[in-house]
Structure formats: C-alpha cells, structure tokens
Design a protein around this motif. Structure first.
Motif, short mmCIF file in Angstrom:
data_model
loop_
_atom_site.label_atom_id
_atom_site.label_comp_id
_atom_site.label_asym_id
_atom_site.label_seq_id
_atom_site.Cartn_x
_atom_site.Cartn_y
_atom_site.Cartn_z
N LEU A 1 -80.14 12.88 -37.25
CA LEU A 1 -79.34 13.72 -36.27
C LEU A 1 -80.04 14.97 -36.40
O LEU A 1 -79.52 16.02 -37.34
CB LEU A 1 -78.18 13.69 -36.05
N HIS B 1 -86.28 6.60 -30.76
CA HIS B 1 -86.01 8.19 -31.02
C HIS B 1 -85.94 8.81 -29.85
O HIS B 1 -86.34 8.29 -28.72
CB HIS B 1 -87.17 8.73 -32.05
N SER C 1 -78.50 1.11 -25.54
CA SER C 1 -78.09 2.61 -26.03
C SER C 1 -76.61 2.20 -26.94
O SER C 1 -75.88 1.16 -26.43
CB SER C 1 -77.97 3.47 -25.23
N THR D 1 -84.84 7.28 -35.65
CA THR D 1 -84.14 5.94 -36.22
C THR D 1 -85.17 5.50 -37.46
O THR D 1 -86.31 5.31 -36.86
CB THR D 1 -83.64 5.00 -35.40
N VAL E 1 -80.15 6.93 -39.56
CA VAL E 1 -80.28 7.51 -38.43
C VAL E 1 -80.36 9.28 -38.73
O VAL E 1 -79.34 9.75 -39.05
CB VAL E 1 -79.32 7.18 -37.38
N LEU F 1 -72.97 7.83 -29.72
CA LEU F 1 -73.09 8.41 -30.96
C LEU F 1 -71.78 8.84 -31.49
O LEU F 1 -71.65 8.66 -32.78
CB LEU F 1 -73.70 9.82 -30.76
N HIS G 1 -74.10 17.57 -31.48
CA HIS G 1 -75.58 16.94 -31.65
C HIS G 1 -76.08 16.50 -29.97
O HIS G 1 -77.17 16.11 -29.76
CB HIS G 1 -75.85 15.74 -32.33
N GLU G 2 -75.12 16.83 -29.06
CA GLU G 2 -75.58 16.62 -27.70
C GLU G 2 -76.65 17.53 -27.29
O GLU G 2 -76.95 18.58 -27.58
CB GLU G 2 -74.46 17.06 -26.66
N TYR H 1 -83.11 13.14 -32.20
CA TYR H 1 -82.56 12.14 -33.29
C TYR H 1 -83.81 11.16 -33.64
O TYR H 1 -84.82 11.01 -32.66
CB TYR H 1 -81.55 11.17 -32.77
N VAL I 1 -80.30 12.99 -27.78
CA VAL I 1 -78.95 12.51 -27.58
C VAL I 1 -78.61 13.30 -25.94
O VAL I 1 -78.44 14.27 -25.51
CB VAL I 1 -77.91 13.15 -28.60
N GLN J 1 -75.18 9.50 -25.78
CA GLN J 1 -75.82 8.26 -25.90
C GLN J 1 -77.02 8.34 -26.66
O GLN J 1 -77.85 9.42 -26.67
CB GLN J 1 -76.18 7.52 -24.55
N VAL J 2 -77.46 7.34 -27.73
CA VAL J 2 -78.49 7.09 -28.41
C VAL J 2 -79.24 5.87 -27.97
O VAL J 2 -78.46 4.93 -28.05
CB VAL J 2 -78.08 7.29 -29.86
#
Length: 292
Positions: A260, A104, A119, A142, A258, A122, A135-136, A140, A107, A111-112
């Motif tokens: 977001l 978690h 990573s 998981t 996931v 996304l 969502h930048e 997030y 973002v 990248q996640v």
C-alpha cells in the motif's frame, strides 16, 4: 479440437487444481507439510526437494548455500551476496521480493482489486478503519511469490518500521485459480500488517499474506518476529531502522505481499500485470515534488 472442448478441458484442470489445493483439509495439510519439510533424514530430504523441483519452477543457482539440510531450509534459503541489484534511486521504492505482479491500481471507496471483476475491502485486510482511510486514493500493488521463488522479503526503501500486527487466519492457496473463486481471499488468510515510514515522511504499509503448505511468516527485525502467532493480534511497536534492500523477514512457503503506497506514489510506468519482478527492482515512484 473445438474452442468449447478446449475451454472445457481448461475448466476441468482448474477444478482439479482448486480441489487439490483448497478443498482438502487445508490446516491439516499445512501442519503435515510443515513437519515433513523439516525432516533432515537424507533420503526424505532429497526426495522432497526433488518433488518440489519437479512440480515448481525452482532456481537455486543464486542461493547462498547449494546444499540444504531439509526441504524447509531450501524454502527459506538466503541469496548469495550480489545476487540481486537494488535500485539506488531515492525517488523509487523497490519491490520487496521476487514476485509476479498481480492486481494493482488505486484504492477507491475503500476497495482493492483481488482479480479483475472481484474486489475486497481494504479495512477487512488490515483490520483497521483509520489505516484503510489513510490509504484512500493511494496506489497499491499485489505481489505473488510462487512456491519455487526466493521466499525472503526486504525493505523497499530506507525506512523505519513503526508497528506490526499479526492477524490469524486460514491457509487458502493464493494462486490465480483460488483468487478467482474465493471472495476476499487475502482477508481470510494469516497475515501481518507492517506500517513503515520513509525518509520523506511518507507512510507505507506492507501486508505479507501466508498461504497453504507450511504457511507462517517470520520477521527478523522484531524480537517477537519468530513467533508472531503468540502475540495474540496485538499491535507491536517497533522503531527498527532498515536500509533499502535489508532483509525484513520470510515466508515459510510461497505467498503474497500487498504493498500500500504512500499518497502521491505511482506504480512504475513500465510495469504490467503478470510482469515478473526481482527483489530490488523499481516498483513505485515518488511524486516529483517530494523532497529527496
């Protein structure tokens, strides 16, 4: 026993786990398991459920039914009324499922994290550059559902489903060993991209990711949800209104979601990676200046 010997044994166990769950023909194994799990012949049903309970941490005490026609029926069991308490605080979005909290964060540069040190993009997960950009800078989380957990997932808040898109993919196992070894694993597996709108106008995205052995996912609120694979990957408009805690769908085996978060939402401060969550437990908290 020396540290080197201990680490060697652990490494060998990981190798064997990875071999058995990923290097065997995944699609064939998944199709075979799908057929076997639906057999209702009593001795097949009883033997398969017994094996499942032997190798997985399974608790059926909170199930609506206590006897099942097949292993598949046990996989996708419903809960008895009142088995989960859903946090009513409108300032939080709750966990949509029973799960173990995995990677978690925020973002960053698209990248996640999959696991620490690894990573993925996304945009590769959601197959939508604009959605990834939206969502930048957002939080997030998981959420991993183990094979023995309750497999249905629910609305994290009062919401309207705006759209669903099914993305065809592989059936890699999503356990921690595979996550360490398979690059961008979630971007490879079958999944759905569910875009929802919360009462405060904030946009959230849920990405349920299917996995090996049965695989597949169903969405009860969507007419096409019983056979997402037949939609051909097109984006399906929904407009379904769901109350906090209402059922959204289910996996046909353990897997991952996931989440977001909308801009400004943060992970519940007390949560740490590895925490076990129950559906309805606070997961994300809205910014303080968000009108409720």
């Amino acid at each position: 026993m020396t540290l080197r010997t201990t680490l060697g044994r652990l490494g060998a166990q990981e190798d064997l786990n990875f071999l058995l769950t990923n290097r065997l023909p995944r699609r064939l194994a998944t199709q075979a398991m799908g057929r076997i799990s639906r057999i209702e012949q009593p001795w097949v049903r009883d033997a398969s459920i017994a094996l499942w309970r032997l190798f997985c941490d399974v608790d059926l005490s909170d199930a609506k039914e206590q006897r099942f026609a097949s292993l598949h029926a046990a996989f996708v069991r419903e809960l008895r009324p009142g088995a989960r308490s859903v946090d009513p605080d409108p300032a939080v979005a709750v966990s949509p499922c029973d799960a173990i909290l995995g990677a978690h964060g925020i973002v960053e540069a698209g990248q996640v994290l999959q696991v620490k040190g690894s990573s993925y993009r996304l945009a590769d997960l959601v197959q939508d550059q604009a959605l990834a950009r939206a969502h930048e800078g957002c939080a997030y989380a998981t959420l991993r559902l183990t094979a023995g957990m309750y497999h249905r997932f629910h609305a994290p808040a009062d919401l309207r489903v705006e759209s669903v898109r099914h993305l065809w993919g592989d059936t890699w196992n999503v356990n921690p060993i595979a996550l360490k070894r398979v690059e961008a694993l979630f971007c490879r597996n079958e999944r759905a991209v569910i875009r929802v709108r919360l009462p405060d106008g904030a946009a959230m995205t849920l990405v349920p990711v299917a996995a090996i052995l049965v695989a597949g996912l169903k969405l009860g609120f969507l007419a096409e949800g019983g056979d997402l694979r037949a939609t051909g990957g097109r984006t399906i408009a929904s407009g379904a209104d769901l109350a906090r805690g209402a059922e959204m769908g289910w996996f046909e085996h353990g897997s991952t979601i996931v989440v977001l978060a909308p801009p400004g939402y943060t992970l519940e401060p007390a949560l740490r990676e590895g925490a076990r969550l129950r559906m309805g437990q606070a997961l994300l908290r809205a910014p303080r200046d968000t009108p409720q």
